[in-house]
Write an enzyme that holds these catalytic residues in place. Structure first.
Site, PDB file in Angstrom:
ATOM      1  N   LYS A  79      -8.110   3.748  -6.992  1.00  0.00           N
ATOM      2  CA  LYS A  79      -6.850   3.062  -6.678  1.00  0.00           C
ATOM      3  C   LYS A  79      -7.007   1.539  -6.594  1.00  0.00           C
ATOM      4  O   LYS A  79      -6.083   0.803  -6.920  1.00  0.00           O
ATOM      5  CB  LYS A  79      -6.259   3.605  -5.364  1.00  0.00           C
ATOM      6  CG  LYS A  79      -5.707   5.006  -5.507  1.00  0.00           C
ATOM      7  CD  LYS A  79      -5.280   5.591  -4.165  1.00  0.00           C
ATOM      8  CE  LYS A  79      -3.834   5.334  -3.881  1.00  0.00           C
ATOM      9  NZ  LYS A  79      -3.297   6.198  -2.796  1.00  0.00           N
ATOM     10  N   ASP A 127       3.276   4.319  -2.731  1.00  0.00           N
ATOM     11  CA  ASP A 127       3.012   5.031  -1.470  1.00  0.00           C
ATOM     12  C   ASP A 127       3.977   4.592  -0.359  1.00  0.00           C
ATOM     13  O   ASP A 127       4.468   5.426   0.408  1.00  0.00           O
ATOM     14  CB  ASP A 127       1.566   4.791  -1.000  1.00  0.00           C
ATOM     15  CG  ASP A 127       0.583   5.748  -1.667  1.00  0.00           C
ATOM     16  OD1 ASP A 127       1.017   6.808  -2.168  1.00  0.00           O
ATOM     17  OD2 ASP A 127      -0.621   5.440  -1.689  1.00  0.00           O
TER      18      ASP A 127
HETATM   19  P1  NAP Z   1      -9.190   5.552   4.024  1.00  0.00           P
HETATM   20  O1  NAP Z   1      -8.870   4.281   3.345  1.00  0.00           O
HETATM   21  O2  NAP Z   1     -10.533   6.170   3.864  1.00  0.00           O
HETATM   22  O3  NAP Z   1      -8.930   5.325   5.609  1.00  0.00           O
HETATM   23  C1  NAP Z   1      -9.289   6.304   6.547  1.00  0.00           C
HETATM   24  C2  NAP Z   1      -8.742   5.931   7.922  1.00  0.00           C
HETATM   25  O4  NAP Z   1      -9.082   6.973   8.844  1.00  0.00           O
HETATM   26  C3  NAP Z   1      -9.337   4.625   8.477  1.00  0.00           C
HETATM   27  O5  NAP Z   1      -8.398   4.004   9.329  1.00  0.00           O
HETATM   28  C4  NAP Z   1     -10.525   5.173   9.294  1.00  0.00           C
HETATM   29  O6  NAP Z   1     -10.952   4.323  10.320  1.00  0.00           O
HETATM   30  C5  NAP Z   1      -9.890   6.417   9.903  1.00  0.00           C
HETATM   31  N1  NAP Z   1     -10.917   7.375  10.335  1.00  0.00           N
HETATM   32  C6  NAP Z   1     -11.647   8.182   9.536  1.00  0.00           C
HETATM   33  N2  NAP Z   1     -12.515   8.912  10.297  1.00  0.00           N
HETATM   34  C7  NAP Z   1     -12.312   8.518  11.583  1.00  0.00           C
HETATM   35  C8  NAP Z   1     -12.884   8.890  12.836  1.00  0.00           C
HETATM   36  N3  NAP Z   1     -13.845   9.838  12.909  1.00  0.00           N
HETATM   37  N4  NAP Z   1     -12.428   8.303  13.967  1.00  0.00           N
HETATM   38  C9  NAP Z   1     -11.449   7.363  13.909  1.00  0.00           C
HETATM   39  N5  NAP Z   1     -10.860   6.955  12.748  1.00  0.00           N
HETATM   40  C10 NAP Z   1     -11.292   7.538  11.604  1.00  0.00           C
HETATM   41  O7  NAP Z   1      -8.164   6.708   3.632  1.00  0.00           O
HETATM   42  P2  NAP Z   1      -6.606   6.538   3.229  1.00  0.00           P
HETATM   43  O8  NAP Z   1      -6.491   6.490   1.755  1.00  0.00           O
HETATM   44  O9  NAP Z   1      -6.035   5.440   4.046  1.00  0.00           O
HETATM   45  O10 NAP Z   1      -6.013   7.962   3.679  1.00  0.00           O
HETATM   46  C11 NAP Z   1      -5.879   8.289   5.044  1.00  0.00           C
HETATM   47  C12 NAP Z   1      -5.202   9.655   5.186  1.00  0.00           C
HETATM   48  O11 NAP Z   1      -3.874   9.586   4.702  1.00  0.00           O
HETATM   49  C13 NAP Z   1      -5.891  10.777   4.400  1.00  0.00           C
HETATM   50  O12 NAP Z   1      -5.869  11.939   5.189  1.00  0.00           O
HETATM   51  C14 NAP Z   1      -5.008  10.946   3.183  1.00  0.00           C
HETATM   52  O13 NAP Z   1      -5.038  12.271   2.671  1.00  0.00           O
HETATM   53  C15 NAP Z   1      -3.641  10.647   3.777  1.00  0.00           C
HETATM   54  N6  NAP Z   1      -2.668  10.188   2.782  1.00  0.00           N
HETATM   55  C16 NAP Z   1      -1.523  10.913   2.641  1.00  0.00           C
HETATM   56  C17 NAP Z   1      -0.561  10.504   1.738  1.00  0.00           C
HETATM   57  C18 NAP Z   1       0.704  11.303   1.603  1.00  0.00           C
HETATM   58  O14 NAP Z   1       1.361  11.182   0.569  1.00  0.00           O
HETATM   59  N7  NAP Z   1       1.076  12.080   2.617  1.00  0.00           N
HETATM   60  C19 NAP Z   1      -0.763   9.347   0.953  1.00  0.00           C
HETATM   61  C20 NAP Z   1      -1.947   8.614   1.135  1.00  0.00           C
HETATM   62  C21 NAP Z   1      -2.891   9.048   2.059  1.00  0.00           C
HETATM   63  P3  NAP Z   1     -12.174   3.295  10.041  1.00  0.00           P
HETATM   64  O15 NAP Z   1     -11.572   2.115   9.349  1.00  0.00           O
HETATM   65  O16 NAP Z   1     -12.685   2.988  11.395  1.00  0.00           O
HETATM   66  O17 NAP Z   1     -13.182   4.026   9.193  1.00  0.00           O
END
Ligand code: NAP
Length: 277
Positions: A70, A107
């Site tokens: 992305k 998004d």
């Molecule tokens: P990302 O860039 O990897 O970000 C992950 C986020 O989760 C960061 O804020 C991270 O915090 C936090 N996190 C992960 N493990 C953690 C832990 N053990 N304790 C505390 N915080 C933790 O991923 P993303 O692309 O933003 O996606 C995030 C979620 O949204 C995923 O589950 C994805 O499937 C979902 N999503 C859904 C849609 C939809 O259409 N519904 C669209 C996009 C994404 P740190 O910065 O501290 O690592």
């Protein structure tokens, strides 16, 4: 006779087998009787550029892009929308007739449309939003909340420097809150959003204290597997208005489908069922 070709689109990522997008787009193609195909493509980082340059020659009109591409696609696109630039990632590419690649991020659109459909009474200007997480999805959510007129965003993330980066990029409407203080600011939110991956099947549970949730608050989770996360269950029990994350996935797909196949698809119960199948 290129205009006689059957339009092709798809989703590029790695891994890609789990993606719900093919089911969703195929449902719409069938519903609207459109001759076209939507194909999942597992493409590694080293092959991305070559694949993107080749697909238009093979009849592709565009693709969705997902993890881990992305961010990388921004540098490969010829034209990037302002919002994709601000978010720092694209999820929808249009292959234009002149050979240029146009990149957008839908998004945030999907997020807001999901809220507007699932919580019609939510007034963005009514008060602050509490956003948990500061990853890629959070950037799209924060951009769309600012666009929608939310006066203040209380942003909290395990890694504080990531929230601070968002505040630097999106401005002073973003207030950074320490992750350990997250539970203390929940009650300030007219809207509470989980953008972390916590609560997703296979990931740890979201352990932010939720006893501050106020009846009537709109609570939404980007995680959609499971559909009803612990956050949404606790919020429901507290009398909050909950909106699950599947609708965001469906709505973010609408602009791409419309551009590629020429019909704006509806997001209805049949669409939800198709994506869940
Ligand atoms: P990302 O860039 O990897 O970000 C992950 C986020 O989760 C960061 O804020 C991270 O915090 C936090 N996190 C992960 N493990 C953690 C832990 N053990 N304790 C505390 N915080 C933790 O991923 P993303 O692309 O933003 O996606 C995030 C979620 O949204 C995923 O589950 C994805 O499937 C979902 N999503 C859904 C849609 C939809 O259409 N519904 C669209 C996009 C994404 P740190 O910065 O501290 O690592």
């Amino acid at each position: 006779m290129t205009d006689m070709r059957i339009p092709l689109a798809g989703v590029i990522g790695s891994p890609i087998a789990h993606s719900r997008s093919p089911r969703l787009h195929r449902h719409w193609l069938k519903t609207y009787g459109i001759e076209g195909h939507y194909i999942p493509m597992d493409v590694g980082r080293d092959d991305l550029e070559q694949v993107l340059r080749t697909l238009p020659k093979a009849g592709f009109v565009g693709v969705n892009v997902t993890i881990p591409h992305k961010e990388t696609v921004l540098a490969l696109a010829d034209q990037v929308t302002d919002r994709a630039t601000l978010i720092g990632a694209a999820n929808t590419l249009i292959f234009r007739a002149d050979g240029k690649i146009h990149a957008d991020n839908t998004d945030g659109y999907g997020f807001i449309e999901n809220l507007r459909n699932g919580a019609a009474d939510w007034d963005p200007t009514s008060g602050p939003a509490v956003v948990l997480g500061a990853g890629g999805a959070a950037r799209a959510v924060v951009a769309s909340l600012i666009d929608a007129g939310v006066p203040e965003i209380l942003l909290t993330n395990r890694t504080r420097v990531r929230s601070e980066q968002l505040r630097d990029d999106f401005g002073q409407r973003v207030r950074v809150i320490d992750w350990v203080q997250a539970g203390n600011v929940i009650e300030e939110g007219k809207l509470v959003v989980n953008t972390t991956s916590l609560g997703m099947i296979g990931k740890p549970e979201l352990r932010v204290p939720l006893d501050g949730l106020v009846r009537g608050t709109v609570v939404t989770d980007l995680v959609y597997a499971p559909l009803k996360t612990r956050l949404l269950q606790v919020a429901e029990d507290a009398g909050c208005h909950t909106v699950d994350g599947l609708g965001m996935l469906l709505h973010q797909a609408v602009p791409g489908f419309e551009r590629w196949f020429g019909t704006r698809p509806d997001v209805d119960n049949a669409t939800r069922a198709a994506a869940l199948r």
